[in-house]
Scaffold this motif. Structure first.
Motif, PDB file in Angstrom:
ATOM      1  N   VAL A 188      30.724  69.924   3.414  1.00  0.00           N
ATOM      2  CA  VAL A 188      29.720  69.746   4.463  1.00  0.00           C
ATOM      3  C   VAL A 188      28.333  69.536   3.854  1.00  0.00           C
ATOM      4  CG1 VAL A 188      28.601  70.836   6.439  1.00  0.00           C
ATOM      5  CG2 VAL A 188      31.071  71.048   6.138  1.00  0.00           C
ATOM      6  N   ALA A 189      28.020  70.273   2.781  1.00  0.00           N
ATOM      7  CA  ALA A 189      26.721  70.107   2.126  1.00  0.00           C
ATOM      8  C   ALA A 189      26.548  68.681   1.607  1.00  0.00           C
ATOM      9  CB  ALA A 189      26.585  71.114   0.980  1.00  0.00           C
ATOM     10  N   LEU A 190      27.573  68.144   0.947  1.00  0.00           N
ATOM     11  CA  LEU A 190      27.484  66.789   0.403  1.00  0.00           C
ATOM     12  C   LEU A 190      27.435  65.746   1.517  1.00  0.00           C
ATOM     13  CD1 LEU A 190      29.963  67.152  -2.578  1.00  0.00           C
ATOM     14  CD2 LEU A 190      27.509  66.747  -2.736  1.00  0.00           C
ATOM     15  N   VAL A 191      28.193  65.963   2.584  1.00  0.00           N
ATOM     16  CA  VAL A 191      28.181  65.008   3.698  1.00  0.00           C
ATOM     17  C   VAL A 191      26.799  64.972   4.354  1.00  0.00           C
ATOM     18  CG1 VAL A 191      29.099  64.531   5.988  1.00  0.00           C
ATOM     19  CG2 VAL A 191      30.649  65.115   4.140  1.00  0.00           C
ATOM     20  N   LEU A 192      26.179  66.124   4.538  1.00  0.00           N
ATOM     21  CA  LEU A 192      24.842  66.152   5.140  1.00  0.00           C
ATOM     22  C   LEU A 192      23.830  65.402   4.271  1.00  0.00           C
ATOM     23  CD1 LEU A 192      24.588  69.794   6.545  1.00  0.00           C
ATOM     24  CD2 LEU A 192      24.954  67.669   7.811  1.00  0.00           C
ATOM     25  N   MET A 193      23.924  65.586   2.954  1.00  0.00           N
ATOM     26  CA  MET A 193      23.015  64.848   2.066  1.00  0.00           C
ATOM     27  C   MET A 193      23.296  63.356   2.118  1.00  0.00           C
ATOM     28  SD  MET A 193      22.496  67.346  -1.244  1.00  0.00           S
ATOM     29  CE  MET A 193      24.212  67.815  -1.489  1.00  0.00           C
ATOM     30  N   GLY A 194      24.585  62.997   2.207  1.00  0.00           N
ATOM     31  CA  GLY A 194      24.927  61.581   2.321  1.00  0.00           C
ATOM     32  C   GLY A 194      24.474  60.983   3.646  1.00  0.00           C
ATOM     33  N   LEU A 195      24.584  61.757   4.734  1.00  0.00           N
ATOM     34  CA  LEU A 195      24.156  61.260   6.036  1.00  0.00           C
ATOM     35  C   LEU A 195      22.643  61.047   6.098  1.00  0.00           C
ATOM     36  CD1 LEU A 195      26.395  63.286   8.518  1.00  0.00           C
ATOM     37  CD2 LEU A 195      26.524  60.860   7.964  1.00  0.00           C
ATOM     38  N   ARG A 196      21.913  61.861   5.369  1.00  0.00           N
ATOM     39  CA  ARG A 196      20.459  61.658   5.327  1.00  0.00           C
ATOM     40  C   ARG A 196      20.127  60.312   4.673  1.00  0.00           C
ATOM     41  NH1 ARG A 196      15.968  64.560   6.161  1.00  0.00           N
ATOM     42  NH2 ARG A 196      14.100  64.021   4.984  1.00  0.00           N
ATOM     43  N   GLU A 197      20.836  59.997   3.597  1.00  0.00           N
ATOM     44  CA  GLU A 197      20.613  58.708   2.946  1.00  0.00           C
ATOM     45  C   GLU A 197      21.107  57.563   3.821  1.00  0.00           C
ATOM     46  OE1 GLU A 197      18.802  58.478   0.285  1.00  0.00           O
ATOM     47  OE2 GLU A 197      18.658  60.666   0.251  1.00  0.00           O
ATOM     48  N   TYR A 198      22.207  57.796   4.547  1.00  0.00           N
ATOM     49  CA  TYR A 198      22.694  56.773   5.495  1.00  0.00           C
ATOM     50  C   TYR A 198      21.635  56.495   6.562  1.00  0.00           C
ATOM     51  CZ  TYR A 198      24.841  55.327   9.888  1.00  0.00           C
ATOM     52  OH  TYR A 198      25.105  54.708  11.079  1.00  0.00           O
ATOM     53  N   ALA A 199      21.005  57.569   7.070  1.00  0.00           N
ATOM     54  CA  ALA A 199      19.988  57.401   8.105  1.00  0.00           C
ATOM     55  C   ALA A 199      18.793  56.618   7.573  1.00  0.00           C
ATOM     56  CB  ALA A 199      19.545  58.767   8.617  1.00  0.00           C
ATOM     57  N   ARG A 200      18.374  56.938   6.371  1.00  0.00           N
ATOM     58  CA  ARG A 200      17.237  56.210   5.781  1.00  0.00           C
ATOM     59  C   ARG A 200      17.576  54.740   5.588  1.00  0.00           C
ATOM     60  NH1 ARG A 200      15.189  59.452   0.605  1.00  0.00           N
ATOM     61  NH2 ARG A 200      14.233  57.411   0.318  1.00  0.00           N
ATOM     62  N   GLU A 201      18.804  54.471   5.152  1.00  0.00           N
ATOM     63  CA  GLU A 201      19.221  53.080   4.949  1.00  0.00           C
ATOM     64  C   GLU A 201      19.307  52.347   6.285  1.00  0.00           C
ATOM     65  OE1 GLU A 201      22.816  50.681   2.621  1.00  0.00           O
ATOM     66  OE2 GLU A 201      23.137  52.710   3.371  1.00  0.00           O
ATOM     67  N   ALA A 202      19.882  53.002   7.309  1.00  0.00           N
ATOM     68  CA  ALA A 202      20.021  52.360   8.615  1.00  0.00           C
ATOM     69  C   ALA A 202      18.670  52.089   9.263  1.00  0.00           C
ATOM     70  CB  ALA A 202      20.887  53.241   9.520  1.00  0.00           C
ATOM     71  N   TYR A 254      16.854  53.586  -2.687  1.00  0.00           N
ATOM     72  CA  TYR A 254      18.079  53.947  -3.407  1.00  0.00           C
ATOM     73  C   TYR A 254      19.095  54.606  -2.471  1.00  0.00           C
ATOM     74  CZ  TYR A 254      14.801  53.396  -7.280  1.00  0.00           C
ATOM     75  OH  TYR A 254      13.866  52.909  -8.137  1.00  0.00           O
ATOM     76  N   SER A 255      18.848  54.500  -1.179  1.00  0.00           N
ATOM     77  CA  SER A 255      19.690  55.222  -0.225  1.00  0.00           C
ATOM     78  C   SER A 255      21.139  54.750  -0.237  1.00  0.00           C
ATOM     79  CB  SER A 255      19.116  55.084   1.188  1.00  0.00           C
ATOM     80  OG  SER A 255      17.852  55.713   1.278  1.00  0.00           O
ATOM     81  N   GLY A 256      21.367  53.441  -0.374  1.00  0.00           N
ATOM     82  CA  GLY A 256      22.733  52.930  -0.347  1.00  0.00           C
ATOM     83  C   GLY A 256      23.583  53.502  -1.465  1.00  0.00           C
TER      84      GLY A 256
END
Length: 237
Positions: free
Chosen positions: A205-219, A9-11
């Protein structure tokens, strides 16, 4: 039989987090225009421009660093540690790396929550500081022979302002205080600006960090099962 497609569900989560961060980055504009938070009139025009600008610049910078942050978040999978030995002591450097990996994962997991707490603390601090600032400005209007700094130093005045700033500034006087002609006439201007911007910036910044974690999992192509089990990349199921 065909293997089931790994569920991820990362995307969707990544898009939700990034859209929410963008909305909060632009939120200072309607908040200032609608007077949802108390502010000086001249400071409102300043914050309408600079608060979203700072938030958007930080958001863009974190997105620019997304690959480096993604590798940092999943370093334990990209460069995994060897299994723990069963019959002999672990090498000191490996033990130190293991402690560092554990500490880093804990920090990255807690950082968004801490940033949201910082955002809430900045909001409360801003409301408290703006009341003190308005009380000082109102006292200057009542006693025009003194500057805001001089009024704050009067021994018989400052305790009363701290104890009950709203009593010291009636509604009509409070409105006059909010209409000061220059930012130089605003007591605690730097503190108010930092707290106001910090309330939105910490949440972004908190939301971006959570989004980047999902981006990393997707990538990295990690499924939900891979993330839960901490499976190393390329490791057979």
């Amino acid at each position: 039989m065909t293997q089931p497609v790994p569920v991820s569900y990362s995307g969707g989560l990544r898009r939700v987090f990034f859209v929410a961060a963008l909305v909060i980055a632009l939120l200072p504009i309607p908040v200032a225009l609608l007077d949802l938070l108390p502010a000086y009139r001249i400071q409102t025009r300043f914050l309408i421009f600079y608060a979203p600008l700072v938030c958007l610049l930080v958001l863009a910078y974190l997105f620019y660093l997304r690959d480096a942050l993604a590798r940092l978040m999943f370093a334990h999978l990209l460069d995994p540690l060897p299994p723990r030995p069963l019959y002999y002591p672990e090498r000191p450097d490996i033990r130190l790396r293991r402690v560092w990996f554990t500490l880093r994962r804990a920090i990255l997991a807690l950082l968004p929550a801490l940033l949201l707490l910082v955002s809430f603390a900045c909001l409360l601090g801003y409301v408290e500081q703006v009341d003190d600032s308005i009380a000082l400005t109102s006292a200057t209007l009542v006693r025009p022979g003194h500057s805001p700094d001089e009024v704050g130093q009067l021994p018989d005045h400052r305790p009363a302002v701290q104890a009950s700033p709203r009593v010291a500034a009636p509604t009509s006087l409070r409105e006059r205080a909010l209409d000061v002609p220059s930012t130089e006439d605003i007591p605690l201007f730097a503190e108010l600006t930092a707290l106001y911007i910090g309330a939105f910036l910490a949440a972004v910044v908190a939301l971006v960090l959570m989004g980047l974690r999902e981006y990393a999992r997707e990538a990295l192509g990690l499924s939900e099962q891979d993330a839960v089990l901490g499976r190393v990349l390329g490791e057979p199921e």
